[in-house]
Design an enzyme around this catalytic site. Structure first.
Site, PDB file in Angstrom:
ATOM      1  N   LYS A  22     -21.993 -23.250  -6.578  1.00  0.00           N
ATOM      2  CA  LYS A  22     -22.932 -23.303  -5.454  1.00  0.00           C
ATOM      3  C   LYS A  22     -24.365 -23.078  -5.948  1.00  0.00           C
ATOM      4  O   LYS A  22     -25.276 -23.826  -5.604  1.00  0.00           O
ATOM      5  CB  LYS A  22     -22.573 -22.216  -4.429  1.00  0.00           C
ATOM      6  CG  LYS A  22     -23.659 -21.940  -3.412  1.00  0.00           C
ATOM      7  CD  LYS A  22     -23.271 -20.879  -2.427  1.00  0.00           C
ATOM      8  CE  LYS A  22     -23.579 -19.467  -2.856  1.00  0.00           C
ATOM      9  NZ  LYS A  22     -25.008 -19.082  -2.797  1.00  0.00           N
ATOM     10  N   ASN A  23     -24.540 -22.048  -6.769  1.00  0.00           N
ATOM     11  CA  ASN A  23     -25.898 -21.687  -7.178  1.00  0.00           C
ATOM     12  C   ASN A  23     -26.515 -22.689  -8.149  1.00  0.00           C
ATOM     13  O   ASN A  23     -27.734 -22.750  -8.284  1.00  0.00           O
ATOM     14  CB  ASN A  23     -25.920 -20.279  -7.790  1.00  0.00           C
ATOM     15  CG  ASN A  23     -25.757 -19.210  -6.717  1.00  0.00           C
ATOM     16  OD1 ASN A  23     -25.729 -19.519  -5.530  1.00  0.00           O
ATOM     17  ND2 ASN A  23     -25.641 -17.967  -7.138  1.00  0.00           N
ATOM     18  N   CYS A 116     -32.625 -10.460   4.530  1.00  0.00           N
ATOM     19  CA  CYS A 116     -31.228 -10.719   4.833  1.00  0.00           C
ATOM     20  C   CYS A 116     -30.473  -9.444   4.541  1.00  0.00           C
ATOM     21  O   CYS A 116     -31.063  -8.454   4.144  1.00  0.00           O
ATOM     22  CB  CYS A 116     -30.687 -11.893   4.038  1.00  0.00           C
ATOM     23  SG  CYS A 116     -30.682 -11.574   2.291  1.00  0.00           S
ATOM     24  N   ARG A 121     -35.812  -9.169  -0.239  1.00  0.00           N
ATOM     25  CA  ARG A 121     -35.866 -10.420  -1.007  1.00  0.00           C
ATOM     26  C   ARG A 121     -37.163 -11.207  -0.804  1.00  0.00           C
ATOM     27  O   ARG A 121     -37.182 -12.261  -0.164  1.00  0.00           O
ATOM     28  CB  ARG A 121     -34.652 -11.288  -0.680  1.00  0.00           C
ATOM     29  CG  ARG A 121     -33.364 -10.618  -1.071  1.00  0.00           C
ATOM     30  CD  ARG A 121     -32.151 -11.457  -0.817  1.00  0.00           C
ATOM     31  NE  ARG A 121     -31.829 -12.352  -1.916  1.00  0.00           N
ATOM     32  CZ  ARG A 121     -30.708 -13.060  -1.969  1.00  0.00           C
ATOM     33  NH1 ARG A 121     -29.827 -12.983  -1.007  1.00  0.00           N
ATOM     34  NH2 ARG A 121     -30.467 -13.837  -2.988  1.00  0.00           N
ATOM     35  N   ASP A 304     -23.572 -10.650  -8.468  1.00  0.00           N
ATOM     36  CA  ASP A 304     -22.651 -11.369  -7.577  1.00  0.00           C
ATOM     37  C   ASP A 304     -21.180 -11.041  -7.861  1.00  0.00           C
ATOM     38  O   ASP A 304     -20.299 -11.524  -7.147  1.00  0.00           O
ATOM     39  CB  ASP A 304     -22.877 -12.887  -7.701  1.00  0.00           C
ATOM     40  CG  ASP A 304     -24.169 -13.333  -7.024  1.00  0.00           C
ATOM     41  OD1 ASP A 304     -24.791 -12.520  -6.326  1.00  0.00           O
ATOM     42  OD2 ASP A 304     -24.549 -14.511  -7.201  1.00  0.00           O
ATOM     43  N   ARG A 397     -19.840 -19.646   3.239  1.00  0.00           N
ATOM     44  CA  ARG A 397     -21.083 -20.056   2.585  1.00  0.00           C
ATOM     45  C   ARG A 397     -20.866 -20.263   1.094  1.00  0.00           C
ATOM     46  O   ARG A 397     -21.594 -21.023   0.469  1.00  0.00           O
ATOM     47  CB  ARG A 397     -22.152 -18.969   2.766  1.00  0.00           C
ATOM     48  CG  ARG A 397     -22.743 -18.901   4.162  1.00  0.00           C
ATOM     49  CD  ARG A 397     -23.892 -17.910   4.185  1.00  0.00           C
ATOM     50  NE  ARG A 397     -24.647 -18.036   2.963  1.00  0.00           N
ATOM     51  CZ  ARG A 397     -25.144 -17.023   2.265  1.00  0.00           C
ATOM     52  NH1 ARG A 397     -24.997 -15.791   2.690  1.00  0.00           N
ATOM     53  NH2 ARG A 397     -25.809 -17.226   1.150  1.00  0.00           N
TER      54      ARG A 397
HETATM   55  C1  UD1 Z   1     -30.020 -15.950  -7.012  1.00  0.00           C
HETATM   56  C2  UD1 Z   1     -28.619 -16.314  -6.584  1.00  0.00           C
HETATM   57  C3  UD1 Z   1     -27.881 -15.085  -6.053  1.00  0.00           C
HETATM   58  C4  UD1 Z   1     -27.928 -13.984  -7.108  1.00  0.00           C
HETATM   59  C5  UD1 Z   1     -29.348 -13.709  -7.575  1.00  0.00           C
HETATM   60  C6  UD1 Z   1     -29.422 -12.719  -8.717  1.00  0.00           C
HETATM   61  C7  UD1 Z   1     -28.884 -18.591  -5.833  1.00  0.00           C
HETATM   62  C8  UD1 Z   1     -28.932 -19.549  -4.688  1.00  0.00           C
HETATM   63  N1  UD1 Z   1     -28.715 -17.304  -5.522  1.00  0.00           N
HETATM   64  O1  UD1 Z   1     -30.727 -15.489  -5.865  1.00  0.00           O
HETATM   65  O2  UD1 Z   1     -26.542 -15.444  -5.779  1.00  0.00           O
HETATM   66  O3  UD1 Z   1     -27.399 -12.790  -6.547  1.00  0.00           O
HETATM   67  O4  UD1 Z   1     -29.967 -14.935  -8.027  1.00  0.00           O
HETATM   68  O5  UD1 Z   1     -28.630 -13.129  -9.779  1.00  0.00           O
HETATM   69  O6  UD1 Z   1     -28.960 -18.966  -6.976  1.00  0.00           O
HETATM   70  N2  UD1 Z   1     -37.759 -11.099  -6.269  1.00  0.00           N
HETATM   71  C9  UD1 Z   1     -39.057 -10.726  -6.015  1.00  0.00           C
HETATM   72  N3  UD1 Z   1     -39.972 -11.706  -5.723  1.00  0.00           N
HETATM   73  C10 UD1 Z   1     -39.638 -13.023  -5.682  1.00  0.00           C
HETATM   74  C11 UD1 Z   1     -38.314 -13.407  -5.945  1.00  0.00           C
HETATM   75  C12 UD1 Z   1     -37.389 -12.406  -6.250  1.00  0.00           C
HETATM   76  O7  UD1 Z   1     -39.386  -9.548  -6.056  1.00  0.00           O
HETATM   77  O8  UD1 Z   1     -40.513 -13.861  -5.406  1.00  0.00           O
HETATM   78  C13 UD1 Z   1     -36.749 -10.040  -6.581  1.00  0.00           C
HETATM   79  C14 UD1 Z   1     -35.607 -10.025  -5.578  1.00  0.00           C
HETATM   80  O9  UD1 Z   1     -35.924  -9.263  -4.442  1.00  0.00           O
HETATM   81  C15 UD1 Z   1     -34.508  -9.390  -6.392  1.00  0.00           C
HETATM   82  C16 UD1 Z   1     -34.779  -9.925  -7.813  1.00  0.00           C
HETATM   83  O10 UD1 Z   1     -36.119 -10.382  -7.803  1.00  0.00           O
HETATM   84  O11 UD1 Z   1     -34.634  -7.998  -6.416  1.00  0.00           O
HETATM   85  C17 UD1 Z   1     -33.882 -11.072  -8.222  1.00  0.00           C
HETATM   86  O12 UD1 Z   1     -33.882 -12.071  -7.227  1.00  0.00           O
HETATM   87  P1  UD1 Z   1     -33.704 -13.623  -7.579  1.00  0.00           P
HETATM   88  O13 UD1 Z   1     -33.235 -13.753  -8.991  1.00  0.00           O
HETATM   89  O14 UD1 Z   1     -34.931 -14.342  -7.175  1.00  0.00           O
HETATM   90  O15 UD1 Z   1     -32.523 -14.023  -6.615  1.00  0.00           O
HETATM   91  P2  UD1 Z   1     -32.308 -15.390  -5.867  1.00  0.00           P
HETATM   92  O16 UD1 Z   1     -32.861 -16.515  -6.686  1.00  0.00           O
HETATM   93  O17 UD1 Z   1     -32.737 -15.253  -4.449  1.00  0.00           O
END
Ligand code: UD1
Length: 418
Positions: A22-23, A116, A121, A304, A397
């Site tokens: 999915k990711n 969420c 996030r 995850d 999902r």
């Molecule tokens: C992706 C995965 C999710 C997984 C996560 C971490 C997808 C669709 N989802 O989520 O399943 O759990 O990686 O491996 O691929 N952050 C910030 N600012 C930002 C973006 C992120 O502070 O602009 C923080 C987030 O709050 C979190 C950390 O960075 O604490 C990691 O998040 P991120 O790697 O961005 O997760 P996702 O890409 O949303």
């Protein structure tokens, strides 16, 4: 709303096939927006999150064709650059359209994803990166609006490792003017998979899988056909199911190289593994040993997989300490596991001590997020009596036909339509 009813007790046996990731699929489907032509992707899992992103891509005017084994998208014309609230709110990954849209169309308007269940996030890293590439960003009435005639290559150092921000900016940089360097980039296999697809389109991305990714912008990308990599989290979930039920399961069509930490922890709890090229046989231990876990960006232990391991460790012979370092509120499954008899003590938001108990007992429980739902199903597989997992739309999902796949391994599990 559908429920899943599980009766515990049966050790799982047999073979199970892993679906596409999915990711990996989400950003790869979005990358079709960069191409003035037709792209085709195979092994795309049939999941709610995938339907949501395809609905969004179609809303932008892209012709989307979904057949059983392939998704074809023709983005020759993009009629609209606005991602509306109703589609974005269903899934945070919708923010991934921002970079490609600004890069190809010069403008994008995307509803801000809300918080969420697993925490706030934010998307600041996505926005700061686009600004560094010369985009003007405005936040208005719940929308992010980004504009740039043509993005310019830039040196972007991420404060935190972010999978989504790395993907968004990597896509944006493919059509930018000049060279972009992403530093402290995420190193997940899904990042490499996206880079491979982009390079197949004619992009020039180097270093994916390392913390330094260099993207040299080109003026145009071309159609591509590609296959989505196996879902390492789905694979890991079945492996934990095999281990905790004391079963003997071969997980087929997976990529063991992407799962080193998960496999390592499974061995530490006492499971016997036979690792093949694209399969892993897991034989569950008589007694589950306690292990400590600390989540970390790849190649560390995946956040995850945290909830699933916690479900298993509730039955360990001893106490395990689990540190969650990625998300601020990712222990929401704890209260439900406790209702099934688990002994878990939380310290703050990020440390859980799990003291093994002799048995769990079936209960009515509520799924709160995707991986939390999986942990409740796993607990149901070993609990005495019947477990009813409510609100399973979270599960849909991210897990394709999970109850059918588990039933194929001998589990007593069924979906009750509601
Ligand atoms: C992706 C995965 C999710 C997984 C996560 C971490 C997808 C669709 N989802 O989520 O399943 O759990 O990686 O491996 O691929 N952050 C910030 N600012 C930002 C973006 C992120 O502070 O602009 C923080 C987030 O709050 C979190 C950390 O960075 O604490 C990691 O998040 P991120 O790697 O961005 O997760 P996702 O890409 O949303």
């Amino acid at each position: 709303m559908d429920k899943i009813v599980v009766r515990g007790g049966a050790p799982l046996q047999g073979h199970v096939r892993v679906s596409g990731s999915k990711n990996a699929a989400l950003p790869i489907l979005v990358s079709s927006l960069l191409v003035g032509g037709e792209t085709t992707f195979r092994n795309v899992p049939g999941l709610m999150d995938i339907h949501s992103i395809l609905d969004l891509i179609a809303e932008l005017g892209v012709k989307v064709n979904r057949s059983e084994d392939a998704i074809t998208m023709d983005a020759t014309t993009i009629a609209c650059v606005e991602a509306p609230y109703d589609l974005v709110r269903k899934m945070r990954a919708s923010i991934l359209v921002l970079g490609p849209l600004v890069s190809r169309m010069g403008r994008a308007k995307v509803s801000m994803p809300g918080g969420c269940a697993i925490g706030d996030r934010p998307i600041d890293l996505h926005l700061k990166g686009l600004e560094a590439m010369g985009a003007t960003i405005r936040l208005e009435q719940g929308y992010v609006e980004a504009e740039a005639k043509r993005l310019k290559g830039a040196r972007i150092v991420f404060d935190t490792v972010s999978v989504g921000a790395t993907e968004n900016l990597m896509m944006a940089a493919t059509l930018a003017d000049g060279v972009t360097l992403l530093s402290n980039a995420a190193r997940e296999p899904e990042i490499i998979a996206l880079a491979d697809v982009l390079n197949g389109m004619g992009a020039r991305v180097e270093g994916a899988g390392t913390p330094e990714i260099t993207i040299t912008g080109v003026t145009k990308l071309s159609p591509v056909e590609a296959r989505i990599i196996p879902d390492r989290i789905e694979a890991g979930t079945f492996m934990v199911a095999a281990a905790m039920t004391g079963g003997d399961v071969v997980v087929d069509a997976c990529e063991p190289k992407h799962m080193e930490h998960t496999l390592n922890k499974l061995e530490q709890v006492g499971a016997t593994l036979e690792v093949g090229v694209d399969s892993v046989r897991v034989i569950g231990p008589k007694t589950i040993k306690n292990v400590d876990i600390r989540t970390a960006p790849y190649p560390g232990f995946p956040t995850d997989m945290q909830a699933q391991f916690m479900a298993m460790l509730t039955l360990a012979d001893g106490a395990s300490v689990i540190h969650e370092t990625i998300f601020e509120n990712r222990f929401i499954h704890v209260s439900e596991l406790k209702r099934m008899g688990a002994n878990i003590v939380l310290k703050g938001n990020d440390v859980a001590t799990v003291k093994g108990v002799k048995r769990l007992s079936g209960a009515q429980v509520m799924a709160s997020d995707l991986r939390a739902s999986a942990s409740l199903i796993l607990s149901g597989l070993v609990a005495e009596g019947e477990t009813v997992v409510n609100r399973v739309y979270h599960l849909d999902r991210g897990y394709e036909h999970i109850e059918t796949k588990l039933r194929g391994l001998g589990a007593s599990i069924e979906r009750v339509k509601g």
